[in-house]
Design a protein around this motif. Sequence first.
Motif, mmCIF file in Angstrom:
data_model
loop_
_atom_site.group_PDB
_atom_site.id
_atom_site.type_symbol
_atom_site.label_atom_id
_atom_site.label_comp_id
_atom_site.label_asym_id
_atom_site.label_seq_id
_atom_site.Cartn_x
_atom_site.Cartn_y
_atom_site.Cartn_z
ATOM 1 N N HIS A 39 1.069 -1.205 0.097
ATOM 2 C CA HIS A 39 -0.007 0.068 0.158
ATOM 3 C C HIS A 39 0.841 1.295 0.034
ATOM 4 N N PHE A 40 2.074 1.096 0.521
ATOM 5 C CA PHE A 40 2.888 2.376 0.581
ATOM 6 C C PHE A 40 3.972 2.317 -0.700
ATOM 7 N N ALA A 46 5.754 3.404 -8.184
ATOM 8 C CA ALA A 46 4.716 3.382 -9.498
ATOM 9 C C ALA A 46 4.373 5.139 -9.701
ATOM 10 N N LEU A 47 4.834 5.888 -8.854
ATOM 11 C CA LEU A 47 4.471 7.172 -9.108
ATOM 12 C C LEU A 47 2.977 7.396 -8.829
ATOM 13 N N LEU A 48 2.259 6.801 -7.948
ATOM 14 C CA LEU A 48 0.979 6.809 -7.719
ATOM 15 C C LEU A 48 0.721 7.765 -6.320
ATOM 16 N N PRO A 49 -0.388 8.374 -6.128
ATOM 17 C CA PRO A 49 -0.515 9.074 -5.139
ATOM 18 C C PRO A 49 -1.235 8.127 -3.870
ATOM 19 N N SER A 63 4.993 0.557 -16.753
ATOM 20 C CA SER A 63 6.275 0.798 -17.056
ATOM 21 C C SER A 63 7.149 1.980 -16.254
ATOM 22 N N LYS A 64 6.338 2.612 -15.260
ATOM 23 C CA LYS A 64 7.092 3.799 -14.545
ATOM 24 C C LYS A 64 7.598 3.037 -13.289
ATOM 25 N N TYR A 104 11.770 -0.605 -9.602
ATOM 26 C CA TYR A 104 11.868 -1.676 -8.158
ATOM 27 C C TYR A 104 13.329 -1.167 -7.537
ATOM 28 N N SER A 105 14.124 -0.672 -8.017
ATOM 29 C CA SER A 105 15.494 -0.369 -7.321
ATOM 30 C C SER A 105 15.732 1.041 -6.668
ATOM 31 N N LYS A 106 14.801 1.845 -7.030
ATOM 32 C CA LYS A 106 15.137 3.279 -6.554
ATOM 33 C C LYS A 106 14.646 3.415 -4.993
ATOM 34 N N TRP A 107 13.520 2.942 -4.562
ATOM 35 C CA TRP A 107 12.926 3.529 -3.340
ATOM 36 C C TRP A 107 12.927 2.077 -2.273
ATOM 37 N N VAL A 108 13.083 2.600 -1.050
ATOM 38 C CA VAL A 108 12.741 1.572 0.181
ATOM 39 C C VAL A 108 12.122 2.544 1.087
ATOM 40 N N VAL A 109 11.139 1.734 1.922
ATOM 41 C CA VAL A 109 10.499 2.087 3.275
ATOM 42 C C VAL A 109 11.301 1.890 4.437
ATOM 43 N N CYS A 110 11.502 2.288 5.274
ATOM 44 C CA CYS A 110 12.284 2.175 6.437
ATOM 45 C C CYS A 110 11.182 2.372 7.837
#
Length: 192
Positions: A24-25, A31-34, A146-147, A150-156
């Motif tokens: 959910h986050f 995916a650049l979704l709000p 396609s946006k 998978y490698s750029k963001w993490v949530v901590c």
Amino acid sequence: MADHNFNLPPGFRFYPTDEELVVHFLHRKAALLPCHPDVIPDLDLYPYDPWELDGKALAEGNQWYYFSRRTQNRSTNNGYWKALGIDEPIMSSGGKRVGMKKYMVFYIGEAPSGIKSSWIMQEYRLSDSGSSSSSGRSSSKRRGHSKIDYSKWVVCRVSERNSDDDDDGTELSYLDEVFLSLDDLDEISLPN
């Protein structure tokens, strides 16, 4: 989110499960979704020592949550985050692997001779590939999004573990307890 001191209404608590953090986050972020409400801030984690997170990350109890860019450099001015053991898969309620969780402990001082602190972090990332499902439907969904990177963001999720707090509201899985109890997994050989 401009205001990092986002307050939930009285009675509401932010205690997402591992699956909720990933699905959910983090997936929406990649995916650049709000995401509504937009409660988890973006934070370049690694210049900050864990005790500096208050006021910069979403705090709930003794836990802080934030999005960060995935990086190999996990050093701060006063220490470094050291990964523990192997990554744990995050499974959806439907049994599909949706992400991975890495456990880390903050060490004060310079690597590799720092002093272990009571600060722990769980870093969540999306599965590197959507290979957890082989159905044609999900592969066409992936092509439609396609946006997604998978490698750029993490949530901590960062917290300080106090030895005098037996029940601080933090629920750790059996694997969390095992990973946190081991000082150095480099000396242990795990079966493949």
